[in-house]
Scaffold this active site. Sequence first.
Site, PDB file in Angstrom:
ATOM      1  N   SER A  20      18.137   6.256  36.429  1.00 31.70           N
ATOM      2  CA  SER A  20      17.241   7.215  35.820  1.00 31.70           C
ATOM      3  C   SER A  20      17.883   7.819  34.559  1.00 31.70           C
ATOM      4  O   SER A  20      18.309   7.074  33.677  1.00 31.70           O
ATOM      5  CB  SER A  20      16.881   8.271  36.864  1.00 31.70           C
ATOM      6  OG  SER A  20      15.779   9.012  36.468  1.00 31.70           O
ATOM      7  N   ASP A  53       8.360   1.681  41.209  1.00 31.55           N
ATOM      8  CA  ASP A  53       8.729   2.798  40.327  1.00 31.55           C
ATOM      9  C   ASP A  53       7.705   2.880  39.191  1.00 31.55           C
ATOM     10  O   ASP A  53       7.697   2.042  38.293  1.00 31.55           O
ATOM     11  CB  ASP A  53      10.147   2.551  39.770  1.00 31.55           C
ATOM     12  CG  ASP A  53      10.646   3.683  38.887  1.00 31.55           C
ATOM     13  OD1 ASP A  53       9.863   4.610  38.573  1.00 31.55           O
ATOM     14  OD2 ASP A  53      11.833   3.647  38.511  1.00 31.55           O
ATOM     15  N   HIS A 108      10.501   5.523  42.421  1.00 30.54           N
ATOM     16  CA  HIS A 108      11.634   5.747  41.514  1.00 30.54           C
ATOM     17  C   HIS A 108      12.927   6.120  42.247  1.00 30.54           C
ATOM     18  O   HIS A 108      14.008   5.618  41.924  1.00 30.54           O
ATOM     19  CB  HIS A 108      11.255   6.847  40.520  1.00 30.54           C
ATOM     20  CG  HIS A 108      12.356   7.240  39.609  1.00 30.54           C
ATOM     21  ND1 HIS A 108      12.875   6.384  38.666  1.00 30.54           N
ATOM     22  CD2 HIS A 108      13.077   8.389  39.512  1.00 30.54           C
ATOM     23  CE1 HIS A 108      13.851   6.986  38.012  1.00 30.54           C
ATOM     24  NE2 HIS A 108      13.998   8.204  38.503  1.00 30.54           N
TER      25      HIS A 108
END
Length: 372
Positions: free
Chosen positions: A151, A317, A350
């Site tokens: 991320s 995601d 995610h």
Amino acid sequence: MLDDTRFGLDRHATLPGPLRLDGGALLSPIDIGYETYGTLAPDGGNAILVCHALTGDQHVASISPVTGKPGWWTRLVGPGKPIDPARHFIICANVLGGCTGSSGPATVNPATGKPWGMSFPVITIRDMVRAQAMLLDHLGVETLAAVIGGSMGGMQALSWSATFPDRVRAAVVIASAARHTAQNIAFHEVGRQAVMADPKWRGGDYYADGDPPAAGLAVARMAAHITYLSEAGLTEKFGRRLQTGSAKSFGFDADFQVESYLRHQGISFVDRFDANSYLYITRATDYFDLAEEHGGHLANAFRESKARFCLISFDTDWLYPTSESRAIVHALNAAGAPVSFVELNSPFGHDAFLLDSPGMNRVIDGFLRAGA
Ligand SMILES: CC(=O)SCCNC(=O)CCNC(=O)[C@H](O)C(C)(C)COP(=O)(O)OP(=O)(O)OC[C@H]1O[C@@H](n2cnc3c(N)ncnc32)[C@H](O)[C@@H]1OP(=O)(O)O
Ligand SMILES: N[C@@H](CCO)C(=O)O
């Protein structure tokens, strides 16, 4: 030479700086909260920098002193894991703008003797990376065997290879992107407005009486947390189920399990995070656009790079979908940089990179060993 074999050594550095930020301000000194695991090899060739995501911290594989819970990546970092203190010298630092030991809005501005609040300068991902580079200088680490993150951590890994091409031998970028999309920015703006709409925010000047804008920050986290999950994951976990033993209230209690779950995520977040830090760090990710930083062409970001790259995405995601990783892979190909790429199956959306993912561990282990 560092000779630290203790697992998870909580450290703090005050670096003289100055650090010139992308926004033009000079920051000095710069505080960095960080942890190290393992020992730096005599040739300095085994250093791995782990970069945390939006609301992470330096306690990647030790018990967090804030939450009392194990670190956020103990599945990947630790004895016998792909990133192993027996083989690697592992560094993880709280990002600039963070709230667990690094300079940020909650720390004291030396010029005033008071917390910076909203007078802290706006920062970028590249500023975070430059501060980490200063920390590595301080630790005597010249080059990184690898920089790795998921991320926002992946954004830092990308930024590292672009900003310090001679210092990075490998970069692992998981569930990430080279820029924030309009949808990403939109969700962040909802969160920021929730914080700022809380009367307790008071322009960010809430530190003195210890009464932070908890309600606003909790709502911000609730909205954001939905983006870290997937519809399939939420359906499997909660469906339309009501809280055990309860009937519909025909009011606005948390009738549904998913409501109570989100409220819990919001409330527990405010115990571990500073609202102003949330504003600054979400802003940094919104500003992130590696192509824009390199004349509008993402490939230009990697032309000087000496690194091998490993890109991993997750099929559920929708925050940083596989298409964003593919765009990075295409740019790396265009720049002639060696890259492996895999899209993994996971129902978890995610946040899959924070959960059990034997596939992810296998890919990272193989990639790191191939370069050793
Ligand atoms: C990436 C970094 O750098 S670090 C930052 C990462 N950490 C975070 O984001 C923390 C918050 N995020 C999460 O919890 C993420 O979902 C994950 C991926 C980290 C963990 O996922 P999971 O292990 O599947 O946990 P899950 O999402 O189910 O949440 C469990 C919590 O919800 C609570 N919960 C579950 N169902 C309910 C419910 N119906 N009502 C109320 N609470 C509930 C559990 O009691 C548990 O509480 P606890 O965390 O206080 O012990
Ligand atoms: N849930 C993680 C990932 C967000 O990208 C975090 O809060 O840092």
